[in-house]
Scaffold this motif. Structure first.
Motif, short mmCIF file in Angstrom:
data_model
loop_
_atom_site.label_atom_id
_atom_site.label_comp_id
_atom_site.label_asym_id
_atom_site.label_seq_id
_atom_site.Cartn_x
_atom_site.Cartn_y
_atom_site.Cartn_z
N VAL A 1 4.95 1.39 -6.76
CA VAL A 1 4.87 2.84 -6.64
C VAL A 1 3.43 3.24 -6.34
O VAL A 1 2.51 2.82 -7.02
CB VAL A 1 5.35 3.53 -7.92
N THR A 2 3.27 4.06 -5.32
CA THR A 2 1.95 4.50 -4.86
C THR A 2 1.88 6.02 -4.83
O THR A 2 2.84 6.69 -4.45
CB THR A 2 1.68 3.96 -3.44
N VAL A 3 0.73 6.56 -5.21
CA VAL A 3 0.50 8.01 -5.12
C VAL A 3 0.27 8.38 -3.67
O VAL A 3 -0.60 7.81 -3.00
CB VAL A 3 -0.71 8.43 -5.98
N VAL A 4 1.04 9.34 -3.15
CA VAL A 4 0.90 9.77 -1.76
C VAL A 4 0.47 11.23 -1.62
O VAL A 4 0.06 11.67 -0.55
CB VAL A 4 2.19 9.53 -0.95
N THR A 5 0.57 12.00 -2.70
CA THR A 5 0.19 13.41 -2.67
C THR A 5 -0.45 13.80 -4.00
O THR A 5 0.10 13.48 -5.06
CB THR A 5 1.41 14.34 -2.46
N ALA B 1 8.07 4.91 -3.60
CA ALA B 1 8.58 3.64 -4.13
C ALA B 1 8.91 2.70 -2.97
O ALA B 1 9.61 3.08 -2.03
CB ALA B 1 9.83 3.88 -4.98
N ARG B 2 8.41 1.46 -3.07
CA ARG B 2 8.60 0.47 -2.00
C ARG B 2 9.15 -0.82 -2.58
O ARG B 2 8.72 -1.30 -3.63
CB ARG B 2 7.26 0.21 -1.29
N ASP B 3 10.13 -1.39 -1.90
CA ASP B 3 10.68 -2.69 -2.25
C ASP B 3 9.68 -3.75 -1.79
O ASP B 3 9.45 -3.92 -0.59
CB ASP B 3 12.03 -2.85 -1.52
N THR B 4 9.05 -4.46 -2.72
CA THR B 4 7.99 -5.40 -2.33
C THR B 4 8.54 -6.69 -1.74
O THR B 4 7.81 -7.45 -1.11
CB THR B 4 7.09 -5.73 -3.53
N GLN C 1 10.29 -2.60 2.54
CA GLN C 1 10.88 -1.33 2.95
C GLN C 1 10.62 -0.23 1.93
O GLN C 1 10.58 -0.47 0.72
CB GLN C 1 12.39 -1.49 3.15
N ILE C 2 10.44 0.99 2.43
CA ILE C 2 10.27 2.16 1.58
C ILE C 2 11.63 2.62 1.11
O ILE C 2 12.56 2.82 1.90
CB ILE C 2 9.56 3.29 2.34
N LEU C 3 11.77 2.82 -0.22
CA LEU C 3 13.03 3.31 -0.78
C LEU C 3 13.09 4.82 -0.75
O LEU C 3 14.09 5.41 -0.36
CB LEU C 3 13.16 2.82 -2.22
#
Length: 224
Positions: A99-103, A124-127, A131-133
């Motif tokens: 999980v990455t902060v985007v905003t 949230a991204r499937d590592t 792919q981005i969920l």
């Protein structure tokens, strides 16, 4: 390949007036694997405390990739509770999720934090597949730590801030501490996510699943 054919970029105008960035096709999540969405408040919280904000009809004000988010709900806790990421750590098939902060920005159109605190967007991204969920917008966040910035990775218990009590405004119509809440919005990167239907004033905890990202539904405001 399924597309969000029911939506148009022209339909989206965010409350903060921000331009949206179209999705890169290579980043889409065409599989139906999914990750659970949990309450964005650590410990006890309440789903739609006063019955004013059912997920099936609650207003949606933010978006990603050129589209409005899929669904929204208010989750309540008095001021001072810890706000966290709502995403689980693994998909249904067991793939780890990052999980990455985007905003990170004031949530209300005035740009004044006193009117409604921060909007913090998370991706949230499937590592395993890359792919981005999907994404979640966590709104009305108070006392944001300095390390919560765009690009930061967060875990399920990383503190994003706290629930707060803000001044009355068109953006935050709350007159008492029991009305303090987090406005949660969720969106799939590919097709549509879903929420778990429940009645007003339902008690939640850290392990209560409130929705799923990565599921493939046919439109906005869909119950799982």
């Amino acid at each position: 390949m399924y597309l969000r054919i029911a939506r148009t970029a022209a339909a989206v105008m965010l409350a903060v007036g921000a331009a949206l960035v179209p999705a890169a096709a290579a980043g889409a999540h065409p599989d139906a694997d999914n990750v659970a969405v949990y309450p964005p408040i650590q410990g006890a919280s309440t789903w739609d405390r006063f019955g004013y904000s059912p997920a099936g009809s609650h207003h949606i004000v933010f978006g990603s990739w050129g589209y409005l988010n899929d669904w929204a709900v208010d989750i309540y806790r008095n001021p001072g509770a810890t706000v966290v990421s709502p995403f689980g750590t693994k998909t249904a098939s067991g793939h780890p999720v990052a999980v990455t902060v985007v905003t990170v920005r004031p949530g209300c159109a005035t740009g004044n934090l006193a009117d409604g605190g921060y909007r913090i967007g998370l991706e949230a991204r499937d590592t395993t597949t890359g792919q981005i969920l999907g994404r979640a917008d966590v709104m009305h966040v108070n006392n944001k730590p300095g390390g919560i910035v765009v690009g930061a990775g967060v875990g399920p218990w990383t503190k994003l801030g706290e629930t707060g009590r803000f001044r009355w405004s068109s953006c935050y119509q709350v007159s008492g501490d029991t009305g303090a809440h987090i406005h949660l919005e969720v969106i799939n990167q590919h097709r549509y996510s879903c929420y778990i239907a429940r009645g007003a004033n339902t008690a939640l905890n850290d392990l209560t699943v409130v929705g799923r990202v990565g599921k493939h539904y046919s439109g906005q405001r869909q119950a799982c």
